[in-house]
Design a protein around this motif. Sequence first.
Motif, short mmCIF file in Angstrom:
data_model
loop_
_atom_site.label_atom_id
_atom_site.label_comp_id
_atom_site.label_asym_id
_atom_site.label_seq_id
_atom_site.Cartn_x
_atom_site.Cartn_y
_atom_site.Cartn_z
N UNK A 1 0.35 -1.40 0.13
CA UNK A 1 -0.13 -0.05 -0.07
C UNK A 1 0.71 0.69 -0.16
N UNK A 2 1.64 2.02 0.98
CA UNK A 2 2.74 2.48 0.79
C UNK A 2 3.81 2.67 -0.26
N UNK A 3 3.49 1.22 -1.44
CA UNK A 3 4.58 1.40 -2.88
C UNK A 3 3.43 2.06 -3.75
N UNK A 4 1.97 1.95 -3.39
CA UNK A 4 1.06 1.78 -4.01
C UNK A 4 1.02 3.68 -4.19
N UNK A 5 0.92 4.39 -3.05
CA UNK A 5 0.67 5.22 -2.90
C UNK A 5 1.71 6.58 -3.50
N UNK A 6 3.00 6.30 -2.89
CA UNK A 6 4.33 6.74 -3.55
C UNK A 6 4.13 6.82 -4.95
N UNK A 7 3.83 5.74 -5.44
CA UNK A 7 4.54 5.25 -7.40
C UNK A 7 2.92 5.22 -7.57
N UNK A 8 2.27 6.31 -7.69
CA UNK A 8 0.47 5.99 -8.36
C UNK A 8 0.41 6.13 -9.92
N UNK A 9 2.00 5.92 -10.64
CA UNK A 9 1.93 5.51 -12.01
C UNK A 9 1.78 3.81 -12.02
N UNK A 10 3.06 3.73 -11.26
CA UNK A 10 3.21 2.21 -11.05
C UNK A 10 2.03 1.10 -11.21
N UNK A 11 2.52 0.76 -12.28
CA UNK A 11 0.95 -0.84 -11.91
C UNK A 11 1.58 -1.99 -11.39
N UNK A 12 0.65 -2.13 -10.31
CA UNK A 12 1.28 -3.20 -9.27
C UNK A 12 0.67 -4.74 -9.44
N UNK A 13 1.43 -5.67 -9.37
CA UNK A 13 0.31 -6.97 -9.09
C UNK A 13 0.45 -7.90 -7.60
N UNK A 14 -1.00 -7.82 -7.05
CA UNK A 14 -0.24 -8.69 -6.15
C UNK A 14 -0.18 -10.16 -6.27
N UNK A 15 0.38 -10.45 -5.95
CA UNK A 15 0.53 -12.44 -6.95
C UNK A 15 -0.08 -13.16 -5.39
N UNK A 16 -0.85 -14.04 -6.02
CA UNK A 16 -1.68 -14.93 -5.08
C UNK A 16 -2.45 -14.90 -4.21
N UNK A 17 -3.59 -15.40 -3.90
CA UNK A 17 -4.39 -15.25 -3.23
C UNK A 17 -3.70 -14.94 -1.59
N UNK A 18 -3.06 -14.19 -0.50
CA UNK A 18 -2.89 -13.76 -0.06
C UNK A 18 -2.92 -13.91 1.50
N UNK A 19 -3.35 -15.07 1.52
CA UNK A 19 -3.55 -16.00 2.76
C UNK A 19 -1.93 -15.49 3.68
N UNK A 20 -1.96 -15.35 5.34
CA UNK A 20 -3.37 -15.16 6.61
C UNK A 20 -3.64 -13.52 5.70
N UNK A 21 -3.43 -13.47 4.46
CA UNK A 21 -3.64 -11.15 4.79
C UNK A 21 -4.84 -10.90 3.21
N UNK A 22 -5.33 -11.75 2.85
CA UNK A 22 -6.24 -12.08 2.28
C UNK A 22 -7.41 -10.37 2.35
N UNK A 23 -7.84 -10.57 3.31
CA UNK A 23 -9.03 -9.03 3.55
C UNK A 23 -7.86 -7.26 3.42
N UNK A 24 -6.07 -7.51 3.18
CA UNK A 24 -5.95 -6.63 3.01
C UNK A 24 -5.11 -6.04 2.43
N UNK A 25 -4.99 -7.65 1.39
CA UNK A 25 -4.91 -7.06 -0.48
C UNK A 25 -6.21 -6.87 -0.68
N UNK A 26 -6.85 -7.66 -0.43
CA UNK A 26 -8.37 -6.73 -0.98
C UNK A 26 -8.86 -5.52 -1.04
N UNK A 27 -8.38 -4.42 0.30
CA UNK A 27 -8.47 -3.14 0.98
C UNK A 27 -7.54 -2.28 -0.51
#
Length: 292
Positions: free
Chosen positions: A188-214
């Motif tokens: 989330x920090x990276x996405x905020x600092x680099x708003x034009x950088x296309x970011x992919x979160x790879x995989x269902x993020x167990x055990x942080x699935x809801x964080x990834x969705x947020x």
Amino acid sequence: MIDFDKIVAIDIHTHAEEPCCGHRDDGYDEFQAGMAKYFKNPAGAQGMLPSVQETAAYYRERNIAAVIFPVDAERETGFRRYSNEEVAQICAENDDILIPFASVDPWKGKAGIREIRRLVRDFGVQGFKFHPTMQGFWPNEHQFFPIYDAIQEEGKIALFHTGQTGVGSGMRGGMGMKLKYSNPMALDDVAAEFPDLKIILAHPSFPWQEEALAVCQHKPNVYIDLSGWSPKYFPEILVKYANSLLKKKMLFGSDWPAITPDRWLADFEQAGFRDEVKQLILKDNARRLLGV
């Protein structure tokens, strides 16, 4: 060149697991045996993982385009990396089906930045894979920001492993791998600092699935690929968001060769995804993200 109108899907997450030339690095057989046990994939334990050329043939037969990359984690694992240039060259020879990504260990600093720019400009690389657990780094530490800045300036994609990993799973001490680095909230920090950088979160993020969705919902430049798990094991909340709020930000990925697209796609049909969402996940979202 890939005819994106005719292919049936884009697999955004496949691995170049075998070297393009020469032999496996020291220690790599034990690592791959552990991965094979985790994914129930005997080919890895037997040293029979597909080459990049064999991967191209497999995907061509199924009319599926594939994003493919090696993983550079030399500093943390001690394993010699596979050549980004050779992978990209083989992709160029199979440009009817393969899309070249690369991997540069972020600890390489200025040398890594030069490599990123050269791979994009001279070899047509379209994105870069990072594995915070395997590379041993917090993605939101400022010392790595120049790496992201270079990718953003080149207009390419940064794909980050998130969540638990099969790397080292069940091995003594987990092969030294630390899961904490792959919490998607750091991105989330990276996405905020680099708003034009296309970011992919790879995989269902167990055990942080809801964080990834947020993070994906909050940041327009963040996407999620669904690789590394059979869809029959997806958490209910992931399917719910994929069917609604994030239907245009979910991407098909298999994690080949650990999981084959044949297995993934068969389970995907039974996993509760709405018919009108399936085409978005399988091809349309990736096509838009890749700019094709």
